[in-house]
Motif scaffolding. Sequence first.
Motif, mmCIF file in Angstrom:
data_model
loop_
_atom_site.group_PDB
_atom_site.id
_atom_site.type_symbol
_atom_site.label_atom_id
_atom_site.label_comp_id
_atom_site.label_asym_id
_atom_site.label_seq_id
_atom_site.Cartn_x
_atom_site.Cartn_y
_atom_site.Cartn_z
ATOM 1 N N ALA A 87 -0.791 50.313 29.474
ATOM 2 C CA ALA A 87 0.107 49.156 29.477
ATOM 3 C C ALA A 87 -0.278 48.139 30.538
ATOM 4 N N MET A 88 -0.938 48.592 31.612
ATOM 5 C CA MET A 88 -1.401 47.684 32.667
ATOM 6 C C MET A 88 -2.786 47.116 32.367
ATOM 7 N N GLY A 89 -3.370 47.530 31.241
ATOM 8 C CA GLY A 89 -4.689 47.033 30.867
ATOM 9 C C GLY A 89 -5.836 47.908 31.316
ATOM 10 N N GLY A 90 -5.529 49.106 31.832
ATOM 11 C CA GLY A 90 -6.572 49.957 32.387
ATOM 12 C C GLY A 90 -6.976 51.109 31.494
ATOM 13 N N ARG A 93 -10.205 43.339 37.909
ATOM 14 C CA ARG A 93 -9.053 42.579 38.405
ATOM 15 C C ARG A 93 -8.533 41.582 37.377
ATOM 16 N N ASP A 94 -9.418 40.947 36.637
ATOM 17 C CA ASP A 94 -8.972 39.949 35.657
ATOM 18 C C ASP A 94 -8.424 40.581 34.383
ATOM 19 N N ALA A 105 -6.478 43.974 26.894
ATOM 20 C CA ALA A 105 -6.542 43.353 28.216
ATOM 21 C C ALA A 105 -7.828 42.557 28.432
ATOM 22 N N ARG A 106 -8.825 42.798 27.623
ATOM 23 C CA ARG A 106 -10.066 42.013 27.745
ATOM 24 C C ARG A 106 -9.915 40.604 27.183
ATOM 25 N N GLU A 107 -8.827 40.361 26.450
ATOM 26 C CA GLU A 107 -8.603 39.067 25.813
ATOM 27 C C GLU A 107 -7.737 38.185 26.708
ATOM 28 N N SER A 108 -8.215 37.002 27.021
ATOM 29 C CA SER A 108 -7.500 36.133 27.949
ATOM 30 C C SER A 108 -6.193 35.604 27.376
ATOM 31 N N ASP A 109 -6.053 35.595 26.054
ATOM 32 C CA ASP A 109 -4.818 35.087 25.471
ATOM 33 C C ASP A 109 -3.756 36.170 25.306
ATOM 34 N N ILE A 110 -4.033 37.387 25.797
ATOM 35 C CA ILE A 110 -2.994 38.404 25.953
ATOM 36 C C ILE A 110 -2.422 38.212 27.350
ATOM 37 N N HIS A 111 -1.216 37.714 27.438
ATOM 38 C CA HIS A 111 -0.668 37.295 28.729
ATOM 39 C C HIS A 111 0.119 38.386 29.451
ATOM 40 N N GLN A 158 -3.229 33.267 18.157
ATOM 41 C CA GLN A 158 -4.080 34.437 18.019
ATOM 42 C C GLN A 158 -3.297 35.697 17.643
ATOM 43 N N ALA A 159 -1.998 35.552 17.407
ATOM 44 C CA ALA A 159 -1.157 36.727 17.179
ATOM 45 C C ALA A 159 -1.588 37.522 15.950
ATOM 46 N N GLU A 160 -1.878 36.861 14.856
ATOM 47 C CA GLU A 160 -2.271 37.571 13.629
ATOM 48 C C GLU A 160 -3.604 38.286 13.813
ATOM 49 N N THR A 161 -4.513 37.664 14.549
ATOM 50 C CA THR A 161 -5.802 38.306 14.820
ATOM 51 C C THR A 161 -5.618 39.576 15.633
ATOM 52 N N HIS A 162 -4.819 39.482 16.680
ATOM 53 C CA HIS A 162 -4.565 40.663 17.514
ATOM 54 C C HIS A 162 -3.804 41.732 16.731
ATOM 55 N N LEU A 163 -2.861 41.310 15.913
ATOM 56 C CA LEU A 163 -2.120 42.270 15.095
ATOM 57 C C LEU A 163 -3.068 43.034 14.174
#
Length: 348
Positions: free
Chosen positions: A94-97, A159-160, A217-223, A316-321
């Motif tokens: 959940a933290m992206g790790g 970190r990013d 988490a590698r995607e910058s548009d996942i906030h 980008q929601a449909e792509t991520h879905l």
Amino acid sequence: MDATSVRLSTLAHGGGCGCKLDPGVLRTLLADQPLAGPFERLLVGNETSDDAAVWALDDGTCVIATTDFFTPMVDDPYDFGRIAATNAISDIYAMGGKPIMALAILGMPVGKVAPEIIAQILKGGASLCAEAGIPVAGGHSIDTPEPIYGLAVIGTCRRDEVRRNIDARTGDALILTKPLGVGIYSAAIKRAALPVGGYDEFIATTTRLNRIGAELARESDIHAMTDVTGFGLLGHGLELARGADLTVVIEAAAVPLLTHAETLARDGFITGASRRNWSAYGESVILPEGMPDWRCHLLTDPQTSGGLLVSCRPEQAETHLGAIRAAGFTEAAIIGRVEDGAPGVRVI
């Protein structure tokens, strides 16, 4: 009943993430606690309701640390271990790790639970850790009145790639990766009322690792991300809203549910934790007029090893879905959005 045939769920007053403290009580307990302090490398501490702590190392790598444990929600010891381990590891995702190792946390009522049953709990947890690609490198055990099992888990990320539950943005779409209803199914299990096939569905969802979080988490548009556990969808959505100082809008009809969740909720299989959750939200959650109680309790149902709630750029929601579904979360859905407004949750 001897120690080799005891039903684990009968030894606990609650089960799974449903035995979390009332969110309102927890907020009161933490209100006057000192913050983790001014440590430059502590990127995430106890100042927010994030899922884990994050510490930055010199080379840009972050260490993620969490712990999670609970009492049994099922009687099969191996399944109990698997569910508890999956749930604990989820905080890292959940933290992206990515998790790298775990330590076992074990409390057992000595004399009430046979050693061979306890061994099966540990084996179940180790099997899920192996699936996640990590060792159980040690742990600690004590004699307790109720059975308790879980993990302390360490993970890493760049970190990013750290994703918190406070960084949702106005206009974001919200994706939920797993269906709701785990607490309701648990209530039915205790009363031997879960329909045929329900237990297999229950185990499948509670032992599905949320490893997709590390990929997202590698995607910058996942906030922002968080996992939906004991406080229910509304409770964790409220944490997201308060963290971002925005309004979270949930479309009730779009929320995915386990196959029998609606029927069981209508029939009154509601947990005490669901009622405690609702009482803790107060005026921060607004429901549509005439919303039936059973539907409200689906949204407050405490999830154990629940899905991720993902806040992302709407374009980008449909792509991520699609990527989430392709990774095995076939019931994932876009369930709402983030809007400007007072921090809270509005259900439509």
